[in-house]
Design an enzyme around this catalytic site. Structure first.
Site, PDB file in Angstrom:
ATOM      1  N   ASP A 182      -2.258  10.449  66.831  1.00 27.22           N
ATOM      2  CA  ASP A 182      -1.885  12.027  67.093  1.00 27.22           C
ATOM      3  C   ASP A 182      -0.958  12.367  66.097  1.00 27.22           C
ATOM      4  OD1 ASP A 182      -0.781  14.289  68.198  1.00 27.22           O
ATOM      5  OD2 ASP A 182      -0.814  13.535  70.258  1.00 27.22           O
ATOM      6  N   TYR A 197       2.594  11.054  73.494  1.00 20.76           N
ATOM      7  CA  TYR A 197       2.610  12.397  74.449  1.00 20.76           C
ATOM      8  C   TYR A 197       2.470  12.144  75.727  1.00 20.76           C
ATOM      9  CZ  TYR A 197       1.170  17.140  75.466  1.00 20.76           C
ATOM     10  OH  TYR A 197       0.912  18.512  76.063  1.00 20.76           O
ATOM     11  N   ARG A 248     -23.247  26.097  72.638  1.00 17.46           N
ATOM     12  CA  ARG A 248     -21.851  25.449  73.149  1.00 17.46           C
ATOM     13  C   ARG A 248     -21.232  24.521  72.129  1.00 17.46           C
ATOM     14  NH1 ARG A 248     -23.653  21.524  76.333  1.00 17.46           N
ATOM     15  NH2 ARG A 248     -24.231  22.667  78.207  1.00 17.46           N
ATOM     16  N   LYS A 265      -0.047  24.124  68.186  1.00 20.74           N
ATOM     17  CA  LYS A 265       1.290  23.832  67.735  1.00 20.74           C
ATOM     18  C   LYS A 265       1.186  24.647  66.355  1.00 20.74           C
ATOM     19  CE  LYS A 265       1.920  21.532  71.485  1.00 20.74           C
ATOM     20  NZ  LYS A 265       1.883  20.370  71.637  1.00 20.74           N
TER      21      LYS A 265
HETATM   22  C1  LIG Z   1       1.257  19.513  72.648  1.00 18.31           C
HETATM   23  C2  LIG Z   1       0.923  18.367  72.251  1.00 18.31           C
HETATM   24  C3  LIG Z   1      -0.511  17.936  72.595  1.00 18.31           C
HETATM   25  C4  LIG Z   1      -1.449  18.672  73.467  1.00 18.31           C
HETATM   26  O1  LIG Z   1      -1.670  19.724  72.967  1.00 18.31           O
HETATM   27  P1  LIG Z   1      -2.212  20.865  73.747  1.00 18.31           P
HETATM   28  O2  LIG Z   1      -2.929  21.767  72.786  1.00 18.31           O
HETATM   29  O3  LIG Z   1      -1.408  21.660  74.777  1.00 18.31           O
HETATM   30  O4  LIG Z   1      -3.520  20.210  74.927  1.00 18.31           O
HETATM   31  C5  LIG Z   1      -0.926  16.588  71.949  1.00 18.31           C
HETATM   32  N1  LIG Z   1       0.111  15.920  71.177  1.00 18.31           N
HETATM   33  C6  LIG Z   1       1.175  16.165  70.937  1.00 18.31           C
HETATM   34  C7  LIG Z   1       2.078  15.196  70.306  1.00 18.31           C
HETATM   35  C8  LIG Z   1       1.820  17.502  71.603  1.00 18.31           C
HETATM   36  O5  LIG Z   1       2.931  17.686  71.220  1.00 18.31           O
END
Ligand SMILES: *Cc1c(COP(=O)(O)O)cnc(C)c1O
Length: 387
Positions: A179, A106, A53, A204
């Site tokens: 983030d 976000y 896991r 992304k």
């Molecule tokens: C898209 C995004 C997330 C979340 O990512 P996922 O992989 O879709 O859960 C977190 N922070 C930012 C700034 C984002 O643009």
């Protein structure tokens, strides 16, 4: 004479090979829940993987590569970028703590803070995205455990002075989490600037093809690394080796893709900045942006994601503009090879410190298309909005 074993038994054990694998450019996709141990004494030896896991060869290779990218000692993988952020917060917060969060966070991270952290007795307070570091630290109380940053912020792309905030927070014994999705761990290195925990959505730019979810959290602190590990095990998170393989494949071309998307994005942004239907372009790498100096000081380049404000016009005019675009898909997420556009106003209502904006906010993800074609498409689309 020894009885021949039945086909049932033969087939359960058939096909195992112990030879080492031929060396390929990419890692093996090692699938496994059960890990076979050599001896009974190894079953409870926690110094090595005993269950799949937590990730096997493929996930470990990706985590190792991300550690090099972020100059981190410890990298943990999560099923999505959102899970990476919620894991980092859960790993360090407990009932009675308080967390200070940028208002430009976000939106789903904010929803987690509202719905889950509050329910478990954590106080959440938001501050304006561009609040000066001293003023931000001035908001801290003895209960403040964590500061959550996102720079540039979601949708509106305000920058924070991350090194200054990290430095002040550390001197007060407050942890910091960022983030770092916009920078993809490449354009900005939070851990080198004193941030404790650097999270990103690999969905992304690292994935880069809009087809796979994953997130990561990186840290240099062994105690935080252990807290993240425990969170992974306690919540039962797991990422698939196939997805880890795709992320590692994306990582190989990340610098080339982000450089191209960023450069094209700047050209598109510059073309919009002069357009009569556009009130303001929100892009920290564009000269003249209020955050340009911070971006230039801290970032090694730009991503291809930015926003702009239209001159005041009704929502139907924004939709008409978006519907008229031929080269921009309408959709969430970003960092992929294809250009996308999004109306942002429906997402901004939750913000507590949102400055009055001149007109509707539109976000663009600039992909690998020729920027001249994108510029033409946007100019034609803007023509559908009456002056
Ligand atoms: C898209 C995004 C997330 C979340 O990512 P996922 O992989 O879709 O859960 C977190 N922070 C930012 C700034 C984002 O643009």
């Amino acid at each position: 004479m020894k009885r021949r074993r039945s086909a049932f038994t033969e087939l359960v054990g058939a096909g195992h090979r112990d030879e080492t694998l031929a060396r390929t450019v990419g890692p093996p996709v090692q699938k496994g829940s059960t890990v076979l141990l050599d001896r009974a004494a190894d079953l409870y030896d926690e110094s090595r993987p005993t269950y799949g896991r937590g990730g096997l060869a493929t996930q470990q290779t990706l985590a190792h590569a991300l550690g090099q990218l972020e100059s981190a000692e410890h990298v943990r993988l999560f099923p999505s970028g959102l899970a990476a952020m919620t894991a980092a917060m859960t790993a360090v917060l407990r009932a009675g703590d308080e967390v200070l969060v940028t208002d430009a966070i976000y939106k789903p991270t904010r929803r987690f803070s509202e719905r889950v952290l509050r329910r478990f007795g954590v106080e959440v307070r938001y501050h304006p995205a561009r609040l000066e570091p001293e003023a931000l630290i001035g908001l801290a109380t003895p209960r403040t455990k964590l500061i959550v940053m996102e720079s540039p912020g979601s949708l509106s792309l305000e920058m924070q002075d991350v090194p200054a905030i990290a430095h002040l927070a550390r001197s007060r014994g407050i942890l910091t989490l960022i983030d770092n999705t916009w920078a993809a761990g490449l354009l900005f290195k939070p851990l080198e600037h004193g941030v404790d925990l650097s999270a990103q959505s690999l969905t992304k730019y690292v994935g880069g093809h809009s087809d796979v979810f994953m997130g990561s959290v990186a840290t240099r602190d062994p105690g935080l690394g252990k807290a993240l590990d425990e969170t992974v095990w306690d919540f039962g998170w797991s990422v698939s080796p196939d997805d880890a393989y795709l992320m590692l494949r994306g990582l190989r071309t990340l610098p080339a893709r982000i450089a191209r998307c960023g450069e094209s994005g700047l050209q598109v942004a510059a073309s919009l900045a002069g357009h009569p239907r556009v009130a303001e372009v929100l892009h920290p790498a564009l000269p003249g942006s209020p955050d340009h100096a911070l971006w230039k000081r801290d970032f090694a380049g730009t991503a291809g994601l930015f926003s702009f404000l239209l001159e005041p016009c009704p929502p139907e005019a924004v939709d008409r503009f978006l519907d008229s675009l031929e080269l921009f898909g309408l959709g969430f997420s970003w960092g992929g090879f294809e250009s996308l556009a999004l109306a942002c106003d429906p997402q901004l209502g939750v913000r507590l410190h949102e400055p009055p904006r001149r007109g509707p906010l539109v976000r663009l993800n600039i992909g690998l298309e020729d920027p001249a074609d994108l510029i033409d498409d946007l100019a034609r689309g803007l023509g559908t909005i009456e002056g």
